[in-house]
Write a protein that holds these residues in place. Sequence first.
Motif, short mmCIF file in Angstrom:
data_model
loop_
_atom_site.label_atom_id
_atom_site.label_comp_id
_atom_site.label_asym_id
_atom_site.label_seq_id
_atom_site.Cartn_x
_atom_site.Cartn_y
_atom_site.Cartn_z
N GLU A 194 0.81 -1.22 0.00
CA GLU A 194 0.00 0.00 0.00
C GLU A 194 0.84 1.27 0.00
O GLU A 194 0.52 2.22 -0.69
N ASN B 7 -8.54 7.72 -3.15
CA ASN B 7 -9.34 6.54 -2.81
C ASN B 7 -10.64 6.88 -2.07
O ASN B 7 -11.39 5.99 -1.70
N ALA C 140 -3.55 7.01 -7.16
CA ALA C 140 -4.66 6.10 -6.88
C ALA C 140 -4.97 6.06 -5.39
O ALA C 140 -6.14 6.09 -4.99
N ARG C 141 -3.92 6.01 -4.58
CA ARG C 141 -4.13 5.96 -3.13
C ARG C 141 -4.69 7.28 -2.61
O ARG C 141 -5.56 7.30 -1.74
#
Length: 197
Positions: free
Chosen positions: A58, A132, A128-129
Amino acid sequence: MAEPSLQALIEALRRLPGVGVKSASRMAFHLLQHDREGAHVLARALEQAAGHIRHCSECHTFTEDEVCATCRSPQRDRSKLCVVETPADQAAVERTQAFNGLYFVLMGKLSPLDGIGPKDIGLAKLFARATNGEVQEVILATNFTAEGEATAHVIAEALKQKGLKVTRLARGVPAGSELEYVDLGTIAHALVDRRTK
């Protein structure tokens, strides 16, 4: 001419940043002459770390698990994401105990002259993180070098277009210092970044 095993040890130690031939030789001779047990401990620790440490799926920091303890922790504030260049930078921020959010470790910085572009530091994964739905603020904690500043600028521009709040670590005079001993660049940045008291 050194024995092949000794020469191999010296060459291996030279791989460490800032370690030249003299320092590597000094370390090798010390370990072999005065601390054989320490040499075995070091060898086992290196073997263990190299075999078990990987990047968190992550945030990219170092971990022995698929997801690091910080990313798994329910106590962390998931609305804040601090972007750093290296796991060492993350560790430095953690030692302050002033941040309780999550991290994204770039594992480098943009450096076109060295052929390091957005794909090399995982910007797509960062974006993307950051988008989110949980993250509300991205704190850019890249280093205050030319490359670190350029990296922060590219990230900030992209994330602002996505409607995220983006902040940057403040620059200024270190606590407990006297102005006459602080470098001029730091004083200049402190004046530009001054805040109301």
